[in-house]
Design a protein around this motif. Structure first.
Motif, PDB file in Angstrom:
ATOM      1  N   LEU A  41       0.843  -1.186   0.000  1.00 34.27           N
ATOM      2  CA  LEU A  41       0.000   0.000   0.000  1.00 34.27           C
ATOM      3  C   LEU A  41       0.880   1.237   0.000  1.00 34.27           C
ATOM      4  CD1 LEU A  41      -2.488  -0.889   2.900  1.00 34.27           C
ATOM      5  CD2 LEU A  41      -2.914  -1.112   0.448  1.00 34.27           C
ATOM      6  N   LYS A  42       0.340   2.333  -0.505  1.00 30.06           N
ATOM      7  CA  LYS A  42       1.021   3.609  -0.350  1.00 30.06           C
ATOM      8  C   LYS A  42       1.200   3.828   1.148  1.00 30.06           C
ATOM      9  CE  LYS A  42       0.913   8.441  -1.633  1.00 30.06           C
ATOM     10  NZ  LYS A  42       0.216   9.496  -2.365  1.00 30.06           N
ATOM     11  N   ASP A  43       2.367   4.293   1.554  1.00 32.28           N
ATOM     12  CA  ASP A  43       2.679   4.425   2.976  1.00 32.28           C
ATOM     13  C   ASP A  43       2.070   5.702   3.544  1.00 32.28           C
ATOM     14  OD1 ASP A  43       3.748   3.741   5.426  1.00 32.28           O
ATOM     15  OD2 ASP A  43       5.704   4.636   5.008  1.00 32.28           O
ATOM     16  N   GLU A  44       0.734   5.787   3.405  1.00 37.45           N
ATOM     17  CA  GLU A  44       0.042   7.007   3.815  1.00 37.45           C
ATOM     18  C   GLU A  44      -1.414   6.703   4.133  1.00 37.45           C
ATOM     19  OE1 GLU A  44      -1.008  10.526   0.995  1.00 37.45           O
ATOM     20  OE2 GLU A  44       1.042  10.825   1.710  1.00 37.45           O
ATOM     21  N   CYS A  45      -1.814   6.941   5.360  1.00 34.49           N
ATOM     22  CA  CYS A  45      -3.208   6.760   5.756  1.00 34.49           C
ATOM     23  C   CYS A  45      -4.071   7.813   5.061  1.00 34.49           C
ATOM     24  CB  CYS A  45      -3.322   6.903   7.272  1.00 34.49           C
ATOM     25  SG  CYS A  45      -4.998   6.704   7.903  1.00 34.49           S
ATOM     26  N   PRO A  46      -5.276   7.448   4.612  1.00 34.54           N
ATOM     27  CA  PRO A  46      -6.140   8.426   3.938  1.00 34.54           C
ATOM     28  C   PRO A  46      -6.688   9.500   4.881  1.00 34.54           C
ATOM     29  CG  PRO A  46      -7.324   6.355   4.218  1.00 34.54           C
ATOM     30  CD  PRO A  46      -5.896   6.119   4.652  1.00 34.54           C
ATOM     31  N   HIS A  47      -6.520   9.317   6.166  1.00 27.67           N
ATOM     32  CA  HIS A  47      -7.073  10.258   7.143  1.00 27.67           C
ATOM     33  C   HIS A  47      -6.168  11.481   7.320  1.00 27.67           C
ATOM     34  CE1 HIS A  47      -7.881  11.213  11.620  1.00 27.67           C
ATOM     35  NE2 HIS A  47      -8.793  11.831  10.905  1.00 27.67           N
ATOM     36  N   LYS A  48      -5.021  11.287   7.942  1.00 28.20           N
ATOM     37  CA  LYS A  48      -4.103  12.404   8.232  1.00 28.20           C
ATOM     38  C   LYS A  48      -2.688  12.105   7.730  1.00 28.20           C
ATOM     39  CE  LYS A  48      -6.850  15.029  10.865  1.00 28.20           C
ATOM     40  NZ  LYS A  48      -7.038  16.448  10.869  1.00 28.20           N
ATOM     41  N   HIS A  67      -4.076   7.867  14.446  1.00 25.99           N
ATOM     42  CA  HIS A  67      -5.434   7.980  14.991  1.00 25.99           C
ATOM     43  C   HIS A  67      -6.193   6.652  14.992  1.00 25.99           C
ATOM     44  CE1 HIS A  67      -4.443  12.135  13.679  1.00 25.99           C
ATOM     45  NE2 HIS A  67      -4.864  12.375  14.901  1.00 25.99           N
ATOM     46  N   ASN A  68      -5.463   5.554  14.908  1.00 29.29           N
ATOM     47  CA  ASN A  68      -6.033   4.209  15.030  1.00 29.29           C
ATOM     48  C   ASN A  68      -7.021   3.822  13.936  1.00 29.29           C
ATOM     49  OD1 ASN A  68      -4.558   3.461  17.336  1.00 29.29           O
ATOM     50  ND2 ASN A  68      -5.970   4.613  18.629  1.00 29.29           N
ATOM     51  N   TRP A  69      -6.940   4.457  12.766  1.00 29.17           N
ATOM     52  CA  TRP A  69      -7.752   3.981  11.646  1.00 29.17           C
ATOM     53  C   TRP A  69      -7.245   2.615  11.247  1.00 29.17           C
ATOM     54  CZ3 TRP A  69     -10.023   7.226   7.233  1.00 29.17           C
ATOM     55  CH2 TRP A  69     -10.742   8.315   7.740  1.00 29.17           C
ATOM     56  N   LYS A  70      -8.164   1.704  10.938  1.00 27.97           N
ATOM     57  CA  LYS A  70      -7.801   0.371  10.467  1.00 27.97           C
ATOM     58  C   LYS A  70      -7.969   0.338   8.949  1.00 27.97           C
ATOM     59  CE  LYS A  70      -9.105  -1.484  14.893  1.00 27.97           C
ATOM     60  NZ  LYS A  70      -9.037  -0.152  15.459  1.00 27.97           N
ATOM     61  N   ILE A  71      -6.923  -0.107   8.254  1.00 24.81           N
ATOM     62  CA  ILE A  71      -6.897  -0.148   6.792  1.00 24.81           C
ATOM     63  C   ILE A  71      -6.754  -1.603   6.356  1.00 24.81           C
ATOM     64  CG2 ILE A  71      -5.724   0.679   4.708  1.00 24.81           C
ATOM     65  CD1 ILE A  71      -6.908   2.955   6.454  1.00 24.81           C
ATOM     66  N   LYS A  72      -7.613  -2.035   5.440  1.00 19.45           N
ATOM     67  CA  LYS A  72      -7.542  -3.403   4.917  1.00 19.45           C
ATOM     68  C   LYS A  72      -6.334  -3.517   3.993  1.00 19.45           C
ATOM     69  CE  LYS A  72     -12.550  -3.901   4.912  1.00 19.45           C
ATOM     70  NZ  LYS A  72     -13.744  -4.101   4.065  1.00 19.45           N
ATOM     71  N   LEU A  73      -5.485  -4.505   4.264  1.00 19.67           N
ATOM     72  CA  LEU A  73      -4.273  -4.671   3.469  1.00 19.67           C
ATOM     73  C   LEU A  73      -4.563  -5.106   2.037  1.00 19.67           C
ATOM     74  CD1 LEU A  73      -1.972  -6.394   6.112  1.00 19.67           C
ATOM     75  CD2 LEU A  73      -1.889  -4.007   5.337  1.00 19.67           C
ATOM     76  N   GLY A  76      -6.858  -1.644   0.662  1.00 15.33           N
ATOM     77  CA  GLY A  76      -6.477  -0.280   0.996  1.00 15.33           C
ATOM     78  C   GLY A  76      -7.617   0.530   1.583  1.00 15.33           C
ATOM     79  N   GLU A  77      -8.793  -0.068   1.739  1.00 14.54           N
ATOM     80  CA  GLU A  77      -9.969   0.646   2.240  1.00 14.54           C
ATOM     81  C   GLU A  77      -9.965   0.724   3.764  1.00 14.54           C
ATOM     82  OE1 GLU A  77     -13.439  -1.262   0.703  1.00 14.54           O
ATOM     83  OE2 GLU A  77     -12.828  -0.953  -1.371  1.00 14.54           O
ATOM     84  N   ALA A  78     -10.432   1.852   4.276  1.00 13.69           N
ATOM     85  CA  ALA A  78     -10.595   2.016   5.717  1.00 13.69           C
ATOM     86  C   ALA A  78     -11.781   1.179   6.189  1.00 13.69           C
ATOM     87  CB  ALA A  78     -10.830   3.491   6.050  1.00 13.69           C
ATOM     88  N   PRO A  81     -16.322   2.600  11.045  1.00 16.05           N
ATOM     89  CA  PRO A  81     -17.060   3.731  10.494  1.00 16.05           C
ATOM     90  C   PRO A  81     -16.183   4.726   9.727  1.00 16.05           C
ATOM     91  CG  PRO A  81     -16.608   4.167  12.793  1.00 16.05           C
ATOM     92  CD  PRO A  81     -16.068   2.782  12.490  1.00 16.05           C
ATOM     93  N   ASP A  82     -14.869   4.492   9.700  1.00 19.88           N
ATOM     94  CA  ASP A  82     -13.986   5.397   8.961  1.00 19.88           C
ATOM     95  C   ASP A  82     -14.185   5.199   7.469  1.00 19.88           C
ATOM     96  OD1 ASP A  82     -12.900   6.385  11.361  1.00 19.88           O
ATOM     97  OD2 ASP A  82     -11.589   4.639  11.493  1.00 19.88           O
ATOM     98  N   ASP A  83     -13.865   6.221   6.704  1.00 21.16           N
ATOM     99  CA  ASP A  83     -14.109   6.180   5.267  1.00 21.16           C
ATOM    100  C   ASP A  83     -12.912   6.766   4.531  1.00 21.16           C
ATOM    101  OD1 ASP A  83     -15.637   5.775   2.914  1.00 21.16           O
ATOM    102  OD2 ASP A  83     -16.231   7.882   2.930  1.00 21.16           O
ATOM    103  N   GLY A  84     -12.391   6.022   3.556  1.00 17.64           N
ATOM    104  CA  GLY A  84     -11.262   6.474   2.765  1.00 17.64           C
ATOM    105  C   GLY A  84     -10.540   5.280   2.192  1.00 17.64           C
ATOM    106  N   CYS A  85      -9.578   5.551   1.332  1.00 22.39           N
ATOM    107  CA  CYS A  85      -8.859   4.465   0.680  1.00 22.39           C
ATOM    108  C   CYS A  85      -7.423   4.904   0.388  1.00 22.39           C
ATOM    109  CB  CYS A  85      -9.571   4.064  -0.602  1.00 22.39           C
ATOM    110  SG  CYS A  85      -8.957   2.534  -1.312  1.00 22.39           S
ATOM    111  N   THR A  86      -6.502   3.984   0.595  1.00 23.08           N
ATOM    112  CA  THR A  86      -5.095   4.174   0.282  1.00 23.08           C
ATOM    113  C   THR A  86      -4.787   3.365  -0.973  1.00 23.08           C
ATOM    114  OG1 THR A  86      -4.533   4.458   2.609  1.00 23.08           O
ATOM    115  CG2 THR A  86      -2.770   3.760   1.157  1.00 23.08           C
ATOM    116  N   PRO A  87      -4.051   3.933  -1.933  1.00 25.74           N
ATOM    117  CA  PRO A  87      -3.715   3.163  -3.138  1.00 25.74           C
ATOM    118  C   PRO A  87      -2.962   1.872  -2.799  1.00 25.74           C
ATOM    119  CG  PRO A  87      -3.214   5.475  -3.469  1.00 25.74           C
ATOM    120  CD  PRO A  87      -3.548   5.302  -2.009  1.00 25.74           C
TER     121      PRO A  87
END
Length: 102
Positions: A41-48, A67-73, A76-78, A81-87
């Motif tokens: 994954l891109k080494d960057e959380c979609p949040h901050k 901020h403890n967001w969990k990202i699916k390996l 790349g999706e959060a 209830p968090d929402d966002g995606c990492t490439p």
């Protein structure tokens, strides 16, 4: 022409950890699960924009250290209830050799 690039071996990536690969697209985090699955994954959380490579790997997820967001390996999706995606990047094992497609 193949654009798969050798980035090391499976043992170069710690179990339940990550390794950073520098690329023209920016830093890529390559993760290894407890069952030796690998993901990139891109080494960057979609949040901050926290460095996911510094997070905790559990199952097929990584928890962002900021901020403890969990990202699916695998996607790349959060996790809600968090929402966002990492490439994500295609990655594979050839024996013990780890290859990434850029």
């Amino acid at each position: 022409m193949s654009n798969w690039i050798k980035i090391g071996t499976l043992n170069d990536i710690p179990k339940l950890g990550a390794r950073i690969v520098k690329s023209e697209q920016g830093d890529i985090a390559v993760f290894r699960t407890s069952s030796d699955e690998i993901f990139a994954l891109k080494d960057e959380c979609p949040h901050k924009k926290g460095q996911l490579s510094q997070g905790i790997v559990h199952g097929k997820k990584v928890t962002c250290p900021l901020h403890n967001w969990k990202i699916k390996l695998d996607t790349g999706e959060a996790v809600a209830p968090d929402d966002g995606c990492t490439p994500k990047y295609q990655i594979k094992l050839d024996g013990e050799t780890v290859l990434i497609k850029l």
